[in-house]
Design a protein around this motif. Structure first.
Motif, mmCIF file in Angstrom:
data_model
loop_
_atom_site.group_PDB
_atom_site.id
_atom_site.type_symbol
_atom_site.label_atom_id
_atom_site.label_comp_id
_atom_site.label_asym_id
_atom_site.label_seq_id
_atom_site.Cartn_x
_atom_site.Cartn_y
_atom_site.Cartn_z
ATOM 1 N N PRO A 42 -5.540 -4.013 0.974
ATOM 2 C CA PRO A 42 -6.037 -3.559 -0.328
ATOM 3 C C PRO A 42 -6.746 -4.641 -1.127
ATOM 4 C CG PRO A 42 -3.859 -2.671 0.060
ATOM 5 C CD PRO A 42 -4.140 -3.609 1.196
ATOM 6 N N VAL A 43 -6.234 -5.874 -1.097
ATOM 7 C CA VAL A 43 -6.870 -6.946 -1.873
ATOM 8 C C VAL A 43 -8.261 -7.261 -1.329
ATOM 9 C CG1 VAL A 43 -6.715 -9.378 -2.514
ATOM 10 C CG2 VAL A 43 -4.676 -7.932 -2.612
ATOM 11 N N VAL A 44 -8.418 -7.217 -0.004
ATOM 12 C CA VAL A 44 -9.732 -7.451 0.600
ATOM 13 C C VAL A 44 -10.709 -6.360 0.164
ATOM 14 C CG1 VAL A 44 -11.005 -7.574 2.781
ATOM 15 C CG2 VAL A 44 -8.773 -8.683 2.570
ATOM 16 N N LEU A 45 -10.258 -5.114 0.210
ATOM 17 C CA LEU A 45 -11.111 -3.999 -0.208
ATOM 18 C C LEU A 45 -11.449 -4.094 -1.695
ATOM 19 C CD1 LEU A 45 -9.386 -1.069 1.734
ATOM 20 C CD2 LEU A 45 -11.391 -2.408 2.401
ATOM 21 N N MET A 46 -10.461 -4.490 -2.504
ATOM 22 C CA MET A 46 -10.731 -4.673 -3.933
ATOM 23 C C MET A 46 -11.768 -5.771 -4.147
ATOM 24 S SD MET A 46 -6.816 -4.539 -5.324
ATOM 25 C CE MET A 46 -5.782 -3.109 -5.107
ATOM 26 N N GLY A 47 -11.639 -6.866 -3.396
ATOM 27 C CA GLY A 47 -12.585 -7.963 -3.527
ATOM 28 C C GLY A 47 -14.003 -7.525 -3.189
ATOM 29 N N ARG A 48 -14.149 -6.726 -2.141
ATOM 30 C CA ARG A 48 -15.482 -6.225 -1.785
ATOM 31 C C ARG A 48 -16.045 -5.332 -2.887
ATOM 32 N NH1 ARG A 48 -13.848 -4.395 4.370
ATOM 33 N NH2 ARG A 48 -13.679 -6.510 5.270
ATOM 34 N N LEU A 49 -15.189 -4.493 -3.463
ATOM 35 C CA LEU A 49 -15.636 -3.615 -4.543
ATOM 36 C C LEU A 49 -16.061 -4.434 -5.758
ATOM 37 C CD1 LEU A 49 -16.022 -0.777 -5.678
ATOM 38 C CD2 LEU A 49 -13.600 -0.769 -6.320
ATOM 39 N N VAL A 50 -15.301 -5.472 -6.083
ATOM 40 C CA VAL A 50 -15.647 -6.337 -7.216
ATOM 41 C C VAL A 50 -17.015 -6.969 -7.007
ATOM 42 C CG1 VAL A 50 -15.081 -8.492 -8.410
ATOM 43 C CG2 VAL A 50 -13.278 -6.825 -7.927
ATOM 44 N N ARG A 51 -17.266 -7.522 -5.832
ATOM 45 C CA ARG A 51 -18.545 -8.182 -5.552
ATOM 46 C C ARG A 51 -19.703 -7.189 -5.603
ATOM 47 N NH1 ARG A 51 -17.282 -12.523 -7.374
ATOM 48 N NH2 ARG A 51 -16.130 -14.049 -6.116
ATOM 49 N N ALA A 52 -19.497 -5.991 -5.038
ATOM 50 C CA ALA A 52 -20.563 -4.985 -5.048
ATOM 51 C C ALA A 52 -20.884 -4.539 -6.466
ATOM 52 C CB ALA A 52 -20.155 -3.792 -4.186
ATOM 53 N N ALA A 194 8.236 -0.381 -9.041
ATOM 54 C CA ALA A 194 9.434 0.332 -9.487
ATOM 55 C C ALA A 194 9.094 1.364 -10.562
ATOM 56 C CB ALA A 194 10.462 -0.664 -10.019
ATOM 57 N N LEU A 195 8.117 1.051 -11.397
ATOM 58 C CA LEU A 195 7.759 1.961 -12.494
ATOM 59 C C LEU A 195 6.883 3.125 -12.040
ATOM 60 C CD1 LEU A 195 6.952 -0.640 -15.312
ATOM 61 C CD2 LEU A 195 8.973 0.822 -15.134
ATOM 62 N N GLY A 196 5.989 2.882 -11.099
ATOM 63 C CA GLY A 196 5.047 3.942 -10.735
ATOM 64 C C GLY A 196 4.635 3.991 -9.284
ATOM 65 N N GLY A 197 5.415 3.400 -8.397
ATOM 66 C CA GLY A 197 5.101 3.461 -6.981
ATOM 67 C C GLY A 197 3.865 2.673 -6.611
ATOM 68 N N ALA A 198 3.331 2.953 -5.428
ATOM 69 C CA ALA A 198 2.184 2.213 -4.912
ATOM 70 C C ALA A 198 0.943 2.296 -5.811
ATOM 71 C CB ALA A 198 1.848 2.701 -3.504
ATOM 72 N N PRO A 199 0.624 3.460 -6.410
ATOM 73 C CA PRO A 199 -0.574 3.493 -7.262
ATOM 74 C C PRO A 199 -0.525 2.480 -8.406
ATOM 75 C CG PRO A 199 0.096 5.717 -6.722
ATOM 76 C CD PRO A 199 1.190 4.817 -6.226
ATOM 77 N N LEU A 200 0.626 2.364 -9.071
ATOM 78 C CA LEU A 200 0.719 1.418 -10.187
ATOM 79 C C LEU A 200 0.758 -0.022 -9.676
ATOM 80 C CD1 LEU A 200 0.706 1.781 -13.216
ATOM 81 C CD2 LEU A 200 3.190 1.565 -13.217
ATOM 82 N N ALA A 201 1.403 -0.249 -8.531
ATOM 83 C CA ALA A 201 1.423 -1.592 -7.952
ATOM 84 C C ALA A 201 0.021 -2.035 -7.560
ATOM 85 C CB ALA A 201 2.351 -1.626 -6.739
ATOM 86 N N LEU A 202 -0.773 -1.131 -6.986
ATOM 87 C CA LEU A 202 -2.135 -1.472 -6.597
ATOM 88 C C LEU A 202 -3.051 -1.595 -7.808
ATOM 89 C CD1 LEU A 202 -2.510 0.719 -3.386
ATOM 90 C CD2 LEU A 202 -2.176 -1.760 -3.538
ATOM 91 N N PHE A 203 -2.764 -0.844 -8.866
ATOM 92 C CA PHE A 203 -3.480 -1.047 -10.128
ATOM 93 C C PHE A 203 -3.278 -2.480 -10.616
ATOM 94 C CE2 PHE A 203 -2.949 -1.436 -14.720
ATOM 95 C CZ PHE A 203 -4.186 -1.022 -15.196
ATOM 96 N N TYR A 204 -2.012 -2.926 -10.611
ATOM 97 C CA TYR A 204 -1.742 -4.302 -11.020
ATOM 98 C C TYR A 204 -2.448 -5.295 -10.105
ATOM 99 C CZ TYR A 204 0.242 -8.859 -11.332
ATOM 100 O OH TYR A 204 0.345 -10.224 -11.429
ATOM 101 N N LYS A 205 -2.409 -5.020 -8.801
ATOM 102 C CA LYS A 205 -3.023 -5.935 -7.844
ATOM 103 C C LYS A 205 -4.519 -6.059 -8.094
ATOM 104 C CE LYS A 205 -1.616 -8.665 -4.621
ATOM 105 N NZ LYS A 205 -0.559 -9.640 -4.913
ATOM 106 N N ALA A 206 -5.153 -4.974 -8.479
ATOM 107 C CA ALA A 206 -6.577 -5.015 -8.798
ATOM 108 C C ALA A 206 -6.831 -5.891 -10.025
ATOM 109 C CB ALA A 206 -7.097 -3.597 -9.049
ATOM 110 N N VAL A 207 -6.000 -5.746 -11.044
ATOM 111 C CA VAL A 207 -6.138 -6.563 -12.255
ATOM 112 C C VAL A 207 -5.986 -8.035 -11.915
ATOM 113 C CG1 VAL A 207 -5.074 -7.109 -14.486
ATOM 114 C CG2 VAL A 207 -5.374 -4.716 -13.795
ATOM 115 N N ASN A 208 -4.983 -8.360 -11.114
ATOM 116 C CA ASN A 208 -4.726 -9.746 -10.747
ATOM 117 C C ASN A 208 -5.821 -10.310 -9.843
ATOM 118 O OD1 ASN A 208 -2.759 -11.720 -8.710
ATOM 119 N ND2 ASN A 208 -2.749 -12.033 -10.918
ATOM 120 N N THR A 209 -6.351 -9.473 -8.950
ATOM 121 C CA THR A 209 -7.443 -9.903 -8.072
ATOM 122 C C THR A 209 -8.694 -10.213 -8.868
ATOM 123 O OG1 THR A 209 -6.581 -8.596 -6.222
ATOM 124 C CG2 THR A 209 -8.909 -9.211 -6.139
#
Length: 350
Positions: A42-52, A194-209
């Motif tokens: 997911p982080v790699v895909l997020m990085g590609r989306l950010v660059r594009a 814990a608060l919202g499952g994978a969608p919320l965890a990946l939301f956070y990961k996108a912010v941090n990335t």
């Protein structure tokens, strides 16, 4: 129908999080990053989306006649940050919700099991404790061999210039990174999961990335990355303070940690950083180890003046990197156990 399905899916999340959260943490601890699927991480895909999106948005906002460069870059950067974080939440949420609707309407238990396994897999992909441990231990081994190898190894995990670092500088940079990423790479993803499952965890990961990619204070990103940096500050505000607390509590059984000193240094130095969050955990680890961290650092050839964190009780040594990793795992294991126990208790009461 969709709204009722969302409620039911969230109820399923709450009823199973006590088991899925430890599974996420254990999967990361055992396997870490899997090279065979690293291209689809997911982080790699997020990085590609950010660059594009960065390239596209810079072209779109290149020359509006009625705004300054600062305004254009801040607006385009905000559009990017909102877009990437929204996509990172919506895509996994849509996949899981679709699988849940089909599974419940068809009465397919295997499909619901697959849904939960997919959610755990994505949650595991959002945690980076094993990766951080491996990189930190690589720095420890390298700097123990030679300063040059240590500089090369630590350059993989820090944003500062490493060419002029001596042995102590390499060790300090690595210890600071482990302390800071105890929040970014472990506590925050676990809490959001814990608060919202994978969608919320990946939301956070996108912010941090995005914070690690476009929130630099240089000519290119000084204004473009402002919104992303503020999002990261907000997302890490609570996790950083929880991480600091659990680092202190989890240190009590270990005689080689100075718990009382860590409490004192934490209250004294926890805001000695440009970020409102980074010094929360850095101050704790400085106190636990009895070393002095932070201070001036060079970025892209420019020296940034920074206050010291901690007391210079003793000189840093490569073994301090291992102790920082021990603190990370002890605190995050306790945190994971506490969240699981709390969720199990709440579900039992309900």
């Amino acid at each position: 129908m969709i709204l009722s399905s969302v409620r039911l899916l969230f109820a399923l999340h709450l009823s199973t999080i006590a088991f899925r959260l430890p599974a996420v943490f254990l999967l990361d601890s055992i396997f870490g990053e899997i090279p065979a699927i690293s291209s689809f991480h997911p982080v790699v895909l997020m990085g590609r989306l950010v660059r594009a999106l960065e390239g596209a948005l810079r072209r779109v906002f290149r020359c509006p006649p009625c705004s300054s460069r600062i305004v254009r870059e801040r607006v385009s950067g905000a559009v990017l940050a909102v877009s990437v974080s929204a996509v990172s939440f919506i895509v996994p949420a849509a996949v899981l919700l679709s699988a849940f609707i089909v599974g419940t309407r068809a009465g397919s238990l295997p499909l619901l099991v697959i849904l939960l396994l997919l959610d755990v897999f994505w949650g595991y992909q959002s945690v980076a404790a094993r990766c951080l441990r491996d990189e930190a231990e690589n720095v420890r081994r390298a700097v123990s061999s030679s300063v040059g190898e240590g500089r090369s190894a630590v350059s993989r995990i820090v944003g500062r210039d490493t060419a002029c670092l001596d042995k102590s500088g390499v060790v300090r940079a690595c210890v600071e990174t482990v302390a800071e990423n105890t929040t970014d790479g472990v506590f925050a993803p676990l809490l959001f999961y814990a608060l919202g499952g994978a969608p919320l965890a990946l939301f956070y990961k996108a912010v941090n990335t995005m914070d690690s990619m476009i929130a630099y204070k240089n000519e290119r990103y000084a204004f473009f990355g402002t919104f992303a940096a503020r999002m990261d500050d907000a997302a890490n505000f609570v996790p950083a303070r929880i991480a600091a607390l659990f680092m202190i509590v989890s240190s009590v059984p270990f005689r080689f940690f100075g718990t009382a000193r860590a409490v004192r240094i934490f209250f004294r130095d926890r805001y000695r950083h440009a970020s409102p969050n980074s010094a929360q955990t850095e101050s704790v680890i400085a106190g636990l180890l009895g070393v002095r961290l932070a201070g001036d650092a060079s970025y892209e050839g420019k020296v940034e003046r920074k206050p010291f964190i901690g007391d210079d009780v003793r000189a840093v040594v490569p073994h301090d990197i291992t102790l920082a990793v021990v603190s990370m795992y002890a605190s995050s294991s306790l945190f994971c156990a506490a969240l699981s126990a709390l969720s199990f208790f709440l579900e039992f009461r309900r």
